[in-house]
Each structure stands twice: as C-alpha cells, then as structure tokens.
Design an enzyme around this catalytic site. Structure first.
Site, PDB file in Angstrom:
ATOM      1  N   HIS A  57       0.821  -1.209   0.000  1.00 41.19           N
ATOM      2  CA  HIS A  57       0.000   0.000   0.000  1.00 41.19           C
ATOM      3  C   HIS A  57       0.851   1.254   0.000  1.00 41.19           C
ATOM      4  O   HIS A  57       2.030   1.242   0.367  1.00 41.19           O
ATOM      5  CB  HIS A  57      -0.951   0.027   1.208  1.00 41.19           C
ATOM      6  N   CYS A  58       0.243   2.337  -0.457  1.00 40.30           N
ATOM      7  CA  CYS A  58       0.778   3.685  -0.274  1.00 40.30           C
ATOM      8  C   CYS A  58      -0.407   4.518   0.204  1.00 40.30           C
ATOM      9  O   CYS A  58      -1.213   4.016   0.974  1.00 40.30           O
ATOM     10  CB  CYS A  58       1.469   4.213  -1.541  1.00 40.30           C
ATOM     11  N   GLU A  59      -0.530   5.739  -0.232  1.00 39.64           N
ATOM     12  CA  GLU A  59      -1.683   6.543   0.202  1.00 39.64           C
ATOM     13  C   GLU A  59      -2.951   6.141  -0.552  1.00 39.64           C
ATOM     14  O   GLU A  59      -3.961   5.802   0.049  1.00 39.64           O
ATOM     15  CB  GLU A  59      -1.415   8.035  -0.005  1.00 39.64           C
TER      16      GLU A  59
END
Length: 153
Positions: free
Chosen positions: A86-88
């Site tokens: 994940h990231c943002e």
C-alpha cells in the site's frame, strides 16, 4: 503460494474496527508500506512490515528499493503468506513496487514492464506510476534481464 494485494492506506491503517481480523482472514501476514509516515498499524501483532519511505514524486528514488521489496514479497508469498502493498491511494508507489516484483519474479513471457503494467492495471484500474517511477521500472527490467541476474539474492 500466498497472494499479493494492492490497496490504499485505509485498507490497513487500523482506522476501521476489524481491519486486523479482515487482513488475517485474507491470509495477510506481511505489509509493504510505501509511505513516508503512515504507521505500521499492526506491527507486533503478527504482521511483518517492509517500509519503503519514498515520496510520490517523479524525482524520488524508488529504484534502490525495488529489489529488496521484490525479494521481501517473494519470500513471504513463496511460503504461503499473502502480502498487502500500500501507499496513500494505491496509484503510483505501491503499484510500482508490485510491478517490480512481477518483473523480477513473474513468468518470463509476462515480466516486461509493459506486460506487468497491463496485468496490474486490469486488477486495479487507478494504477498509474508517475513518469519517474515508470523510467525506474524500465531500468529495473534491464537489470533483471541482464547476465548477472542470477546473482540476485
């Protein structure tokens, strides 16, 4: 073999009740956190973490993390553990790391940058690596295809 999931921060930040139980139900035992500052919400609760602290900017150096992240993911998936990356918003950073894993460990006929992009985008339509990450994926593909590829560990 485990699975690789690609998702936004909300899928694993612990802000919703029951998130850890949902991750466990999906077999997730490891998370690759591609943010500068988001907490590793379930560290110490049976979830392993790999942090890739990089900005989502074209001049950010993601290439230096690609091999280590790909190896982290592959080691866990090979032993049956699913991994969430994940990231943002799950558009550029995390998608680029999943693509790097597929370039390194995917089937040879499906491990080019373009083929991997099409495959990942077919699963998550918002995927769109920024131009700098796109070029770094091309560099990573060249390294993986090179004669010294067998020396990667």
């Amino acid at each position: 073999r485990g699975s690789i999931y690609l998702g936004p921060l909300q899928s694993c930040d612990g802000s919703e009740p029951g998130t850890l139980e949902q991750l466990r139900a999906a077999g997730v035992g490891a998370i690759v956190n591609c943010t500068m500052s988001a907490a590793n919400a379930f560290e110490g609760q049976g979830i392993e973490y790999c942090r890739i602290a990089v900005r989502d900017e074209a001049d950010a150096g993601l290439l230096v993390f690609m091999l280590g992240a790909a190896n982290f993911i592959e080691a866990r998936v090979a032993r049956g553990c699913s991994v969430l990356v994940h990231c943002e918003n799950c558009v550029s950073r995390s998608a680029s790391i999943v693509m790097a894993h597929q370039i390194r460990f995917g089937a040879p006929e499906r491990s080019t940058r373009e083929a991997v992009y099409v495959a990942v985008k077919s699963v998550r339509q918002v995927v769109d690596p920024n131009p700098g990450f796109w070029e770094q994926l091309a560099d990573f593909e060249k390294v993986c295809a090179g004669p010294h590829n067998a020396t990667f560990t």
